[in-house]
Write a protein that holds these residues in place. Structure first.
Motif: not given
Length: 252
Positions: A21, A52, A75, A78
């Motif tokens: 990210a 992200n 994922q 984030n």
């Protein structure tokens, strides 16, 4: 509605989702304005394999609602909390959307991981008649001078550690099935100005680098860093990634 059960998926990024990210470049605003111009309605966009949420955030500027899905809980964790974007843990092949509910479906640097036959069936289910699907990817970046050959050599050394799906990116998505009325795509690229340490962080986010570390017990980015730093110098340099598209409209 799609089955909420999360199916097995090819997960190459959950183990370093936070680094991914922070190290990945962003897409240009002009890309999302162009995508929005391709559809009549702007009520709902679905960003499949959102990672992200880079593309999801760009879509939100042009659509009332964005559903952003990824099969990786790490994922999704984030992505951040952004009004108007509904982040969900869900595979691209089975999304919690009503039939004919989406104006636009996107998959940014993600479609090569999908079960494409099942994904296309889901896209056809959720797209409104005349709705648009846009898939895009990017491969190796361009910098300048003596740096590009060094990066190309580094990329080649990682060949045993790239998953086979990487070949679809190298072919610019030209070989993937695409059962839509295809539309011409404009030229877009991601551009950043980075110092060498920023670029090294980006290389460290590659899935092949993570796999190489596990396989060899050494860090290929750390081995590359001295020579790359020497060639890069102290200045910030422009790094560019051309984007490669498949974009089409649902018939009927």
């Amino acid at each position: 509605m799609g089955n909420p059960e999360i199916s097995a998926f090819k997960d190459h990024f959950s183990g370093h989702a936070q680094a991914y990210a922070s190290a990945r470049p962003g897409y240009p605003d002009e890309l999302f304005a162009w995508l929005a111009s391709q559809v009549e309605g702007h009520e709902l966009a679905w960003d499949a394999g959102c990672g992200n949420g880079q593309a999801s955030r760009g879509l939100k500027k042009h659509f009332a609602r964005v559903l952003a899905t990824d099969a990786s809980p790490q994922q999704i964790a984030n992505t951040g909390d952004i009004p108007g974007i509904d982040y969900r843990v869900a595979p691209a092949e089975d999304v919690p959307l009503d039939d004919a509910s989406c104006d636009l479906v996107t998959a940014a640097q993600a479609a090569h991981w999908f079960d494409l036959d099942r994904f296309h069936a889901e896209v056809r289910r959720v797209l409104k008649p005349g709705g648009v699907v846009a898939l895009w990817c990017y491969g190796l970046n361009r910098i300048a001078g003596s740096i590009d050959p060094l990066v190309q050599e580094f990329y080649g050394r990682l060949e045993p550690d790239w998953p086979p799906e990487r070949a679809l990116i190298e072919r610019r998505y030209e070989s993937i099935p695409f059962p839509y009325d295809e539309l011409p795509a404009e030229d877009f690229e991601m551009t950043v100005r980075w110092r060498c340490e920023d670029y090294l962080a980006y290389l460290a986010s590659w899935s092949a680098v993570q796999r190489n570390r596990e396989r060899t017990g050494t860090d290929p980015v750390a081995a590359l860093a001295p020579e790359l730093t020497d060639r890069w110098g102290e200045t910030a340099r422009e790094v560019r990634w051309p984007l490669h598209f498949r974009i089409g409209r649902r018939a009927g």
